[in-house]
Design a protein around this motif. Structure first.
Motif, PDB file in Angstrom:
ATOM      1  N   UNK A   1      -4.639  -4.477  13.493  1.00 45.81           N
ATOM      2  CA  UNK A   1      -3.634  -5.280  12.784  1.00 45.81           C
ATOM      3  C   UNK A   1      -3.431  -6.600  13.514  1.00 45.81           C
ATOM      4  N   UNK A   2      -3.444  -6.551  14.850  1.00 45.11           N
ATOM      5  CA  UNK A   2      -3.310  -7.791  15.628  1.00 45.11           C
ATOM      6  C   UNK A   2      -4.492  -8.726  15.338  1.00 45.11           C
ATOM      7  N   UNK A   3      -5.692  -8.155  15.238  1.00 48.01           N
ATOM      8  CA  UNK A   3      -6.882  -8.981  14.934  1.00 48.01           C
ATOM      9  C   UNK A   3      -6.749  -9.620  13.550  1.00 48.01           C
ATOM     10  N   UNK A   4      -6.251  -8.838  12.594  1.00 52.87           N
ATOM     11  CA  UNK A   4      -6.058  -9.377  11.243  1.00 52.87           C
ATOM     12  C   UNK A   4      -5.021 -10.501  11.273  1.00 52.87           C
ATOM     13  N   UNK A   5      -3.930 -10.275  12.018  1.00 47.62           N
ATOM     14  CA  UNK A   5      -2.858 -11.298  12.126  1.00 47.62           C
ATOM     15  C   UNK A   5      -3.425 -12.592  12.706  1.00 47.62           C
ATOM     16  N   UNK A   6      -4.252 -12.452  13.722  1.00 45.41           N
ATOM     17  CA  UNK A   6      -4.848 -13.637  14.351  1.00 45.41           C
ATOM     18  C   UNK A   6      -5.643 -14.437  13.318  1.00 45.41           C
ATOM     19  N   UNK A   7      -6.240 -13.723  12.370  1.00 47.36           N
ATOM     20  CA  UNK A   7      -7.020 -14.394  11.320  1.00 47.36           C
ATOM     21  C   UNK A   7      -6.128 -14.795  10.143  1.00 47.36           C
ATOM     22  N   UNK A   8      -4.813 -14.621  10.290  1.00 49.68           N
ATOM     23  CA  UNK A   8      -3.888 -15.061   9.231  1.00 49.68           C
ATOM     24  C   UNK A   8      -3.667 -14.042   8.129  1.00 49.68           C
ATOM     25  N   UNK A   9      -4.016 -12.767   8.412  1.00 49.12           N
ATOM     26  CA  UNK A   9      -3.875 -11.730   7.376  1.00 49.12           C
ATOM     27  C   UNK A   9      -2.840 -10.686   7.816  1.00 49.12           C
ATOM     28  N   UNK A  10      -1.837 -10.457   6.983  1.00 47.55           N
ATOM     29  CA  UNK A  10      -0.904  -9.352   7.222  1.00 47.55           C
ATOM     30  C   UNK A  10      -1.222  -8.261   6.208  1.00 47.55           C
ATOM     31  N   UNK A  11      -1.671  -7.079   6.684  1.00 52.65           N
ATOM     32  CA  UNK A  11      -1.964  -6.022   5.710  1.00 52.65           C
ATOM     33  C   UNK A  11      -0.711  -5.670   4.904  1.00 52.65           C
ATOM     34  N   UNK A  12      -0.889  -5.422   3.618  1.00 56.95           N
ATOM     35  CA  UNK A  12       0.254  -5.116   2.745  1.00 56.95           C
ATOM     36  C   UNK A  12       0.043  -3.814   1.997  1.00 56.95           C
ATOM     37  N   UNK A  13       1.047  -2.952   2.037  1.00 60.63           N
ATOM     38  CA  UNK A  13       0.995  -1.691   1.292  1.00 60.63           C
ATOM     39  C   UNK A  13       2.168  -1.635   0.318  1.00 60.63           C
ATOM     40  N   UNK A  14       1.874  -1.473  -0.959  1.00 63.38           N
ATOM     41  CA  UNK A  14       2.934  -1.322  -1.969  1.00 63.38           C
ATOM     42  C   UNK A  14       3.089   0.157  -2.309  1.00 63.38           C
ATOM     43  N   UNK A  15       4.319   0.638  -2.242  1.00 65.72           N
ATOM     44  CA  UNK A  15       4.604   2.001  -2.698  1.00 65.72           C
ATOM     45  C   UNK A  15       5.401   1.905  -3.998  1.00 65.72           C
ATOM     46  N   UNK A  16       5.080   2.795  -4.918  1.00 64.79           N
ATOM     47  CA  UNK A  16       5.778   2.806  -6.209  1.00 64.79           C
ATOM     48  C   UNK A  16       6.353   4.203  -6.417  1.00 64.79           C
ATOM     49  N   UNK A  17       7.658   4.251  -6.644  1.00 65.63           N
ATOM     50  CA  UNK A  17       8.322   5.543  -6.829  1.00 65.63           C
ATOM     51  C   UNK A  17       8.984   5.570  -8.198  1.00 65.63           C
ATOM     52  N   UNK A  18       8.648   6.591  -8.992  1.00 66.07           N
ATOM     53  CA  UNK A  18       9.284   6.751 -10.299  1.00 66.07           C
ATOM     54  C   UNK A  18       9.833   8.180 -10.372  1.00 66.07           C
ATOM     55  N   UNK A  19      10.764   8.450  -9.478  1.00 66.37           N
ATOM     56  CA  UNK A  19      11.271   9.807  -9.362  1.00 66.37           C
ATOM     57  C   UNK A  19      12.542   9.804  -8.538  1.00 66.37           C
ATOM     58  N   UNK A  20      13.414  10.774  -8.813  1.00 67.38           N
ATOM     59  CA  UNK A  20      14.599  10.928  -7.974  1.00 67.38           C
ATOM     60  C   UNK A  20      14.493  12.198  -7.136  1.00 67.38           C
ATOM     61  N   UNK A  21      13.288  12.745  -7.080  1.00 68.25           N
ATOM     62  CA  UNK A  21      13.061  13.945  -6.285  1.00 68.25           C
ATOM     63  C   UNK A  21      13.262  13.609  -4.803  1.00 68.25           C
ATOM     64  N   UNK A  22      14.186  14.323  -4.121  1.00 67.70           N
ATOM     65  CA  UNK A  22      14.478  13.981  -2.716  1.00 67.70           C
ATOM     66  C   UNK A  22      13.233  14.038  -1.819  1.00 67.70           C
ATOM     67  N   UNK A  23      12.335  14.999  -2.078  1.00 64.24           N
ATOM     68  CA  UNK A  23      11.128  15.096  -1.232  1.00 64.24           C
ATOM     69  C   UNK A  23      10.267  13.850  -1.407  1.00 64.24           C
ATOM     70  N   UNK A  24      10.107  13.378  -2.670  1.00 65.68           N
ATOM     71  CA  UNK A  24       9.303  12.175  -2.914  1.00 65.68           C
ATOM     72  C   UNK A  24       9.941  10.970  -2.243  1.00 65.68           C
ATOM     73  N   UNK A  25      11.278  10.889  -2.343  1.00 67.15           N
ATOM     74  CA  UNK A  25      11.989   9.763  -1.706  1.00 67.15           C
ATOM     75  C   UNK A  25      11.759   9.790  -0.195  1.00 67.15           C
ATOM     76  N   UNK A  26      11.812  10.987   0.382  1.00 68.89           N
ATOM     77  CA  UNK A  26      11.591  11.107   1.836  1.00 68.89           C
ATOM     78  C   UNK A  26      10.170  10.670   2.195  1.00 68.89           C
ATOM     79  N   UNK A  27       9.169  11.139   1.425  1.00 70.17           N
ATOM     80  CA  UNK A  27       7.781  10.786   1.739  1.00 70.17           C
ATOM     81  C   UNK A  27       7.589   9.271   1.702  1.00 70.17           C
ATOM     82  N   UNK A  28       8.156   8.632   0.656  1.00 70.93           N
ATOM     83  CA  UNK A  28       7.976   7.186   0.521  1.00 70.93           C
ATOM     84  C   UNK A  28       8.665   6.459   1.681  1.00 70.93           C
ATOM     85  N   UNK A  29       9.862   6.914   2.049  1.00 73.16           N
ATOM     86  CA  UNK A  29      10.542   6.189   3.129  1.00 73.16           C
ATOM     87  C   UNK A  29       9.817   6.403   4.463  1.00 73.16           C
ATOM     88  N   UNK A  30       9.202   7.571   4.649  1.00 67.96           N
ATOM     89  CA  UNK A  30       8.414   7.777   5.884  1.00 67.96           C
ATOM     90  C   UNK A  30       7.213   6.830   5.922  1.00 67.96           C
TER      91      UNK A  30
END
Ligand code: NDP
Length: 297
Positions: free
Chosen positions: A22-51
Protein backbone atom coordinates in the motif's frame (compact mmCIF):
# COMPACT_ATOMS: atom_id res chain seq x y z
CA UNK A 1 1.62 -31.63 20.97
CA UNK A 2 -1.12 -30.37 18.71
CA UNK A 3 -0.34 -27.08 17.02
CA UNK A 4 -3.29 -24.68 17.32
CA UNK A 5 -2.92 -22.23 14.45
CA UNK A 6 -3.25 -18.61 15.52
CA UNK A 7 -5.26 -17.09 12.67
CA UNK A 8 -4.93 -13.59 14.10
CA UNK A 9 -1.13 -13.82 14.05
CA UNK A 10 -1.04 -15.09 10.44
CA UNK A 11 -3.55 -12.44 9.36
CA UNK A 12 -1.52 -9.70 11.07
CA UNK A 13 1.62 -10.85 9.30
CA UNK A 14 -0.12 -10.73 5.92
CA UNK A 15 -1.59 -7.30 6.66
CA UNK A 16 1.86 -6.00 7.68
CA UNK A 17 3.25 -7.21 4.36
CA UNK A 18 0.29 -5.66 2.54
CA UNK A 19 1.11 -2.37 4.24
CA UNK A 20 4.35 -2.25 2.27
CA UNK A 21 2.42 -2.76 -0.97
CA UNK A 22 0.00 0.00 0.00
CA UNK A 23 2.91 2.33 0.76
CA UNK A 24 4.37 1.57 -2.70
CA UNK A 25 1.01 2.34 -4.31
CA UNK A 26 0.75 5.60 -2.31
CA UNK A 27 4.21 6.62 -3.49
CA UNK A 28 2.93 6.20 -7.05
CA UNK A 29 -0.12 8.35 -6.22
CA UNK A 30 -2.60 5.47 -5.85
CA UNK A 31 -4.81 4.90 -2.80
CA UNK A 32 -6.49 1.49 -3.01
CA UNK A 33 -10.27 1.82 -2.67
CA UNK A 34 -12.79 -0.77 -1.51
CA UNK A 35 -16.53 -0.11 -1.76
CA UNK A 36 -18.86 -2.15 0.42
CA UNK A 37 -22.57 -2.25 -0.33
CA UNK A 38 -25.06 -3.35 2.30
CA UNK A 39 -28.75 -3.91 1.58
CA UNK A 40 -29.77 -5.56 4.81
CA UNK A 41 -30.51 -4.87 8.44
CA UNK A 42 -29.21 -8.25 9.52
CA UNK A 43 -26.92 -7.58 12.53
CA UNK A 44 -24.39 -10.23 11.40
CA UNK A 45 -24.11 -8.61 7.93
CA UNK A 46 -23.72 -5.18 9.54
CA UNK A 47 -20.95 -6.55 11.77
CA UNK A 48 -19.12 -8.17 8.83
CA UNK A 49 -19.23 -4.96 6.80
CA UNK A 50 -18.00 -2.82 9.68
CA UNK A 51 -15.13 -5.26 10.32
CA UNK A 52 -14.12 -4.96 6.66
CA UNK A 53 -14.30 -1.18 6.78
CA UNK A 54 -12.25 -1.13 10.00
CA UNK A 55 -9.56 -3.24 8.33
CA UNK A 56 -9.48 -0.72 5.45
CA UNK A 57 -9.01 2.16 7.91
CA UNK A 58 -6.16 0.39 9.68
CA UNK A 59 -4.29 -0.23 6.45
CA UNK A 60 -4.91 3.07 4.70
CA UNK A 61 -7.25 1.60 2.10
CA UNK A 62 -10.00 4.04 1.20
CA UNK A 63 -13.21 2.43 2.40
CA UNK A 64 -16.44 3.64 0.83
CA UNK A 65 -19.64 2.35 2.29
CA UNK A 66 -23.06 2.39 0.62
CA UNK A 67 -26.16 1.40 2.51
CA UNK A 68 -29.47 0.73 0.78
CA UNK A 69 -32.85 0.30 2.35
CA UNK A 70 -33.70 -3.44 2.24
CA UNK A 71 -37.09 -2.54 0.74
CA UNK A 72 -35.57 -0.49 -2.11
CA UNK A 73 -36.04 -1.67 -5.69
CA UNK A 74 -33.47 -4.11 -7.05
CA UNK A 75 -32.61 -1.52 -9.72
CA UNK A 76 -31.34 0.81 -7.03
CA UNK A 77 -28.74 -1.77 -6.05
CA UNK A 78 -27.83 -2.45 -9.68
CA UNK A 79 -27.39 1.29 -10.31
CA UNK A 80 -25.18 1.63 -7.24
CA UNK A 81 -22.98 -1.20 -8.50
CA UNK A 82 -22.79 0.33 -11.99
CA UNK A 83 -21.71 3.68 -10.55
CA UNK A 84 -18.99 1.95 -8.53
CA UNK A 85 -17.86 0.03 -11.63
CA UNK A 86 -17.37 3.40 -13.34
CA UNK A 87 -15.58 5.09 -10.42
CA UNK A 88 -11.80 4.99 -11.00
CA UNK A 89 -11.12 5.53 -7.26
CA UNK A 90 -12.90 2.26 -6.47
CA UNK A 91 -10.71 -0.77 -7.18
CA UNK A 92 -12.74 -3.39 -5.34
CA UNK A 93 -16.49 -3.84 -4.86
CA UNK A 94 -18.11 -6.08 -2.30
CA UNK A 95 -21.87 -6.53 -2.11
CA UNK A 96 -22.56 -8.06 1.30
CA UNK A 97 -24.67 -11.21 1.01
CA UNK A 98 -27.41 -12.13 1.56
CA UNK A 99 -29.41 -9.55 -0.40
CA UNK A 100 -33.21 -9.36 0.15
CA UNK A 101 -35.39 -12.00 -1.51
CA UNK A 102 -36.71 -9.61 -4.17
CA UNK A 103 -33.16 -9.05 -5.49
CA UNK A 104 -31.73 -11.79 -7.67
CA UNK A 105 -28.37 -12.74 -6.18
CA UNK A 106 -26.94 -14.06 -9.45
CA UNK A 107 -27.80 -10.81 -11.25
CA UNK A 108 -26.02 -8.77 -8.57
CA UNK A 109 -22.89 -10.89 -8.86
CA UNK A 110 -22.92 -10.54 -12.66
CA UNK A 111 -23.28 -6.74 -12.43
CA UNK A 112 -19.97 -6.27 -10.62
CA UNK A 113 -17.10 -5.54 -13.02
CA UNK A 114 -15.05 -8.79 -12.90
CA UNK A 115 -11.83 -6.79 -12.51
CA UNK A 116 -13.29 -5.19 -9.34
CA UNK A 117 -14.87 -8.40 -8.03
CA UNK A 118 -12.60 -8.85 -5.00
CA UNK A 119 -14.88 -11.58 -3.59
CA UNK A 120 -14.23 -13.68 -6.69
CA UNK A 121 -17.92 -14.54 -7.13
CA UNK A 122 -18.54 -13.21 -10.68
CA UNK A 123 -19.06 -16.14 -13.09
CA UNK A 124 -16.01 -15.05 -15.09
CA UNK A 125 -13.84 -15.24 -11.98
CA UNK A 126 -15.37 -18.54 -10.92
CA UNK A 127 -14.58 -19.88 -14.40
CA UNK A 128 -11.01 -18.64 -14.20
CA UNK A 129 -10.54 -20.35 -10.85
CA UNK A 130 -11.91 -23.63 -12.18
CA UNK A 131 -9.68 -23.31 -15.25
CA UNK A 132 -6.65 -22.92 -13.00
CA UNK A 133 -6.02 -19.26 -13.78
CA UNK A 134 -7.59 -17.36 -10.87
CA UNK A 135 -7.81 -13.56 -10.96
CA UNK A 136 -8.97 -13.18 -7.35
CA UNK A 137 -9.04 -16.25 -5.16
CA UNK A 138 -12.18 -16.17 -2.97
CA UNK A 139 -11.17 -14.79 0.42
CA UNK A 140 -12.04 -17.60 2.85
CA UNK A 141 -10.52 -20.49 0.84
CA UNK A 142 -7.48 -18.36 -0.01
CA UNK A 143 -7.08 -17.57 3.69
CA UNK A 144 -7.21 -21.29 4.47
CA UNK A 145 -4.49 -21.93 1.88
CA UNK A 146 -2.35 -19.32 3.63
CA UNK A 147 -3.05 -20.87 7.06
CA UNK A 148 -1.97 -24.30 5.79
CA UNK A 149 1.15 -22.77 4.30
CA UNK A 150 1.93 -20.92 7.55
CA UNK A 151 1.62 -24.20 9.48
CA UNK A 152 3.87 -26.00 6.95
CA UNK A 153 1.08 -28.36 5.91
CA UNK A 154 2.01 -29.85 2.56
CA UNK A 155 -1.04 -30.38 0.35
CA UNK A 156 0.67 -32.07 -2.59
CA UNK A 157 -0.18 -35.75 -2.79
CA UNK A 158 -2.30 -35.56 0.36
CA UNK A 159 -5.92 -36.65 0.79
CA UNK A 160 -8.16 -33.70 1.58
CA UNK A 161 -11.83 -33.72 2.51
CA UNK A 162 -13.92 -30.56 2.26
CA UNK A 163 -17.21 -30.75 4.16
CA UNK A 164 -19.60 -28.34 2.40
CA UNK A 165 -20.18 -27.44 -1.24
CA UNK A 166 -21.26 -23.79 -1.06
CA UNK A 167 -20.22 -21.33 -3.75
CA UNK A 168 -18.33 -19.17 -1.25
CA UNK A 169 -16.38 -21.78 0.72
CA UNK A 170 -16.71 -25.47 -0.17
CA UNK A 171 -16.50 -25.40 -3.96
CA UNK A 172 -13.74 -22.77 -4.31
CA UNK A 173 -11.79 -24.50 -1.52
CA UNK A 174 -11.88 -27.78 -3.39
CA UNK A 175 -10.93 -25.99 -6.60
CA UNK A 176 -7.86 -24.50 -4.93
CA UNK A 177 -6.85 -27.84 -3.45
CA UNK A 178 -6.91 -29.55 -6.86
CA UNK A 179 -4.97 -26.82 -8.69
CA UNK A 180 -1.73 -27.91 -10.28
CA UNK A 181 0.01 -25.22 -8.23
CA UNK A 182 1.54 -24.58 -4.80
CA UNK A 183 -1.09 -25.12 -2.09
CA UNK A 184 -2.88 -27.55 -4.43
CA UNK A 185 -2.18 -31.01 -5.90
CA UNK A 186 -4.28 -32.66 -3.18
CA UNK A 187 -6.61 -35.57 -3.89
CA UNK A 188 -9.83 -33.91 -2.88
CA UNK A 189 -13.23 -35.21 -1.82
CA UNK A 190 -16.21 -32.88 -1.39
CA UNK A 191 -18.88 -33.92 1.12
CA UNK A 192 -22.32 -32.40 1.67
CA UNK A 193 -25.63 -33.05 3.39
CA UNK A 194 -26.39 -36.07 1.19
CA UNK A 195 -23.02 -37.72 1.84
CA UNK A 196 -23.42 -41.10 3.48
CA UNK A 197 -21.11 -41.97 6.37
CA UNK A 198 -19.26 -38.67 6.59
CA UNK A 199 -16.89 -40.03 9.23
CA UNK A 200 -15.69 -42.76 6.90
CA UNK A 201 -14.64 -40.05 4.41
CA UNK A 202 -13.06 -37.65 6.93
CA UNK A 203 -11.12 -40.44 8.67
CA UNK A 204 -9.27 -41.10 5.42
CA UNK A 205 -8.14 -37.49 5.13
CA UNK A 206 -4.79 -35.93 5.91
CA UNK A 207 -6.52 -32.54 5.72
CA UNK A 208 -10.12 -31.94 6.81
CA UNK A 209 -11.79 -28.63 6.07
CA UNK A 210 -15.15 -28.29 7.77
CA UNK A 211 -17.51 -25.70 6.25
CA UNK A 212 -21.01 -27.03 6.87
CA UNK A 213 -22.48 -24.45 9.24
CA UNK A 214 -23.45 -27.26 11.64
CA UNK A 215 -22.15 -27.00 15.22
CA UNK A 216 -19.50 -29.56 16.13
CA UNK A 217 -20.38 -31.82 13.21
CA UNK A 218 -16.86 -33.24 13.01
CA UNK A 219 -15.55 -34.76 16.23
CA UNK A 220 -12.40 -36.60 17.21
CA UNK A 221 -13.83 -40.00 16.20
CA UNK A 222 -14.01 -38.70 12.61
CA UNK A 223 -10.39 -37.53 12.48
CA UNK A 224 -7.35 -39.55 11.54
CA UNK A 225 -4.42 -39.42 13.97
CA UNK A 226 -2.05 -36.64 12.87
CA UNK A 227 -4.46 -34.86 10.50
CA UNK A 228 -4.67 -31.12 9.87
CA UNK A 229 -8.15 -29.81 10.71
CA UNK A 230 -9.42 -26.44 9.53
CA UNK A 231 -12.69 -25.25 11.04
CA UNK A 232 -14.55 -22.68 8.95
CA UNK A 233 -17.86 -22.85 10.79
CA UNK A 234 -19.20 -19.99 12.86
CA UNK A 235 -22.34 -21.09 14.67
CA UNK A 236 -24.23 -19.30 17.41
CA UNK A 237 -25.41 -21.70 20.08
CA UNK A 238 -27.40 -20.79 23.19
CA UNK A 239 -25.20 -20.45 26.25
CA UNK A 240 -25.27 -18.89 29.67
CA UNK A 241 -23.05 -15.99 28.66
CA UNK A 242 -23.68 -12.26 28.81
CA UNK A 243 -24.90 -12.32 25.20
CA UNK A 244 -26.93 -15.49 25.72
CA UNK A 245 -24.95 -17.40 23.11
CA UNK A 246 -21.46 -18.50 22.22
CA UNK A 247 -19.72 -19.12 18.90
CA UNK A 248 -18.75 -22.66 18.08
CA UNK A 249 -17.26 -24.14 14.97
CA UNK A 250 -18.18 -27.12 12.83
CA UNK A 251 -15.51 -29.11 14.65
CA UNK A 252 -15.76 -30.38 18.24
CA UNK A 253 -12.48 -28.69 19.15
CA UNK A 254 -11.37 -30.58 22.27
CA UNK A 255 -12.01 -34.08 20.94
CA UNK A 256 -10.59 -33.29 17.49
CA UNK A 257 -7.51 -31.71 19.07
CA UNK A 258 -6.69 -35.00 20.76
CA UNK A 259 -6.28 -36.61 17.32
CA UNK A 260 -5.10 -33.79 15.07
CA UNK A 261 -1.53 -32.53 14.72
CA UNK A 262 -2.78 -29.16 13.51
CA UNK A 263 -6.11 -27.47 14.17
CA UNK A 264 -7.70 -24.03 13.96
CA UNK A 265 -9.79 -22.55 16.78
CA UNK A 266 -13.14 -20.75 16.51
CA UNK A 267 -12.97 -17.84 16.89
CA UNK A 268 -9.42 -16.79 15.98
CA UNK A 269 -8.72 -19.25 13.16
CA UNK A 270 -10.16 -18.81 9.69
CA UNK A 271 -12.23 -15.66 10.45
CA UNK A 272 -9.37 -13.12 10.59
CA UNK A 273 -7.90 -14.60 7.40
CA UNK A 274 -11.06 -13.91 5.40
CA UNK A 275 -10.70 -10.20 6.06
CA UNK A 276 -6.93 -10.19 5.46
CA UNK A 277 -7.43 -11.82 2.05
CA UNK A 278 -10.11 -9.30 1.14
CA UNK A 279 -7.52 -6.60 1.77
CA UNK A 280 -5.06 -8.64 -0.31
CA UNK A 281 -7.48 -8.79 -3.25
CA UNK A 282 -8.19 -5.06 -2.97
CA UNK A 283 -4.48 -4.23 -3.09
CA UNK A 284 -4.05 -6.59 -6.03
CA UNK A 285 -7.01 -4.97 -7.81
CA UNK A 286 -5.54 -1.49 -7.28
CA UNK A 287 -2.15 -2.60 -8.56
CA UNK A 288 -3.55 -4.26 -11.69
CA UNK A 289 -5.96 -1.42 -12.52
CA UNK A 290 -3.31 1.29 -12.18
CA UNK A 291 -0.34 -0.64 -13.61
CA UNK A 292 1.68 -0.01 -10.44
CA UNK A 293 3.49 -3.26 -9.67
CA UNK A 294 3.60 -4.53 -6.06
CA UNK A 295 4.99 -7.69 -4.52
CA UNK A 296 2.06 -9.38 -2.82
CA UNK A 297 2.73 -11.58 0.24
P1 NDP B 1 -23.84 -22.94 3.38
O1 NDP B 1 -24.99 -23.13 4.29
O2 NDP B 1 -23.98 -22.13 2.16
O3 NDP B 1 -23.29 -24.38 2.95
C1 NDP B 1 -23.16 -25.40 3.88
C2 NDP B 1 -22.72 -26.66 3.18
O4 NDP B 1 -22.54 -27.68 4.16
C3 NDP B 1 -23.74 -27.19 2.16
O5 NDP B 1 -23.05 -27.63 1.03
C4 NDP B 1 -24.41 -28.33 2.91
O6 NDP B 1 -24.81 -29.36 2.06
C5 NDP B 1 -23.30 -28.82 3.80
N1 NDP B 1 -23.82 -29.45 5.02
C6 NDP B 1 -24.74 -28.97 5.86
N2 NDP B 1 -24.98 -29.85 6.85
C7 NDP B 1 -24.20 -30.92 6.61
C8 NDP B 1 -24.01 -32.16 7.25
N3 NDP B 1 -24.69 -32.51 8.35
N4 NDP B 1 -23.12 -33.03 6.72
C9 NDP B 1 -22.41 -32.70 5.61
N5 NDP B 1 -22.56 -31.55 4.95
C10 NDP B 1 -23.44 -30.66 5.44
O7 NDP B 1 -22.68 -22.36 4.31
P2 NDP B 1 -21.31 -21.58 3.94
O8 NDP B 1 -20.46 -22.40 3.08
O9 NDP B 1 -21.63 -20.20 3.56
O10 NDP B 1 -20.67 -21.49 5.41
C11 NDP B 1 -20.33 -22.67 6.13
C12 NDP B 1 -19.94 -22.24 7.54
O11 NDP B 1 -18.78 -21.42 7.48
C13 NDP B 1 -20.99 -21.40 8.27
O12 NDP B 1 -20.93 -21.71 9.64
C14 NDP B 1 -20.53 -19.98 8.05
O13 NDP B 1 -20.94 -19.11 9.07
C15 NDP B 1 -19.04 -20.16 8.08
N6 NDP B 1 -18.28 -19.16 7.33
C16 NDP B 1 -17.21 -18.63 7.96
C17 NDP B 1 -16.42 -17.72 7.32
C18 NDP B 1 -15.24 -17.19 8.03
O14 NDP B 1 -14.63 -16.26 7.56
N7 NDP B 1 -14.86 -17.77 9.16
C19 NDP B 1 -16.71 -17.27 5.95
C20 NDP B 1 -17.83 -17.94 5.35
C21 NDP B 1 -18.58 -18.85 6.04
P3 NDP B 1 -25.95 -29.19 0.89
O15 NDP B 1 -25.25 -28.48 -0.23
O16 NDP B 1 -26.31 -30.57 0.56
O17 NDP B 1 -27.06 -28.38 1.50
Amino acid sequence: MTHVIDGNAVANRIQNDLQECIDDLETAGVTPGLATVLMSEDPASETYVSMKQRACDELGIQGLHHELDPTAAADELFETVTALNDDPDVHGILVQMPVPDHVDRATVLRRVDPSKDVDGFHPENVGRLVAGNPRYKPCTPHGIQKLLEAADVETEGKDAVVVGRSDIVGKPMANLLIQKAPGGNATTTICHSRTTDLGEKTRRADIVIAAAGYPELVDGSMIREGAAVIDVGVNRVDAETEKGYELVGDVAFESAKRKADIITPVPGGVGPMTIAMLMYNTVKAASVQTDVPVTLP
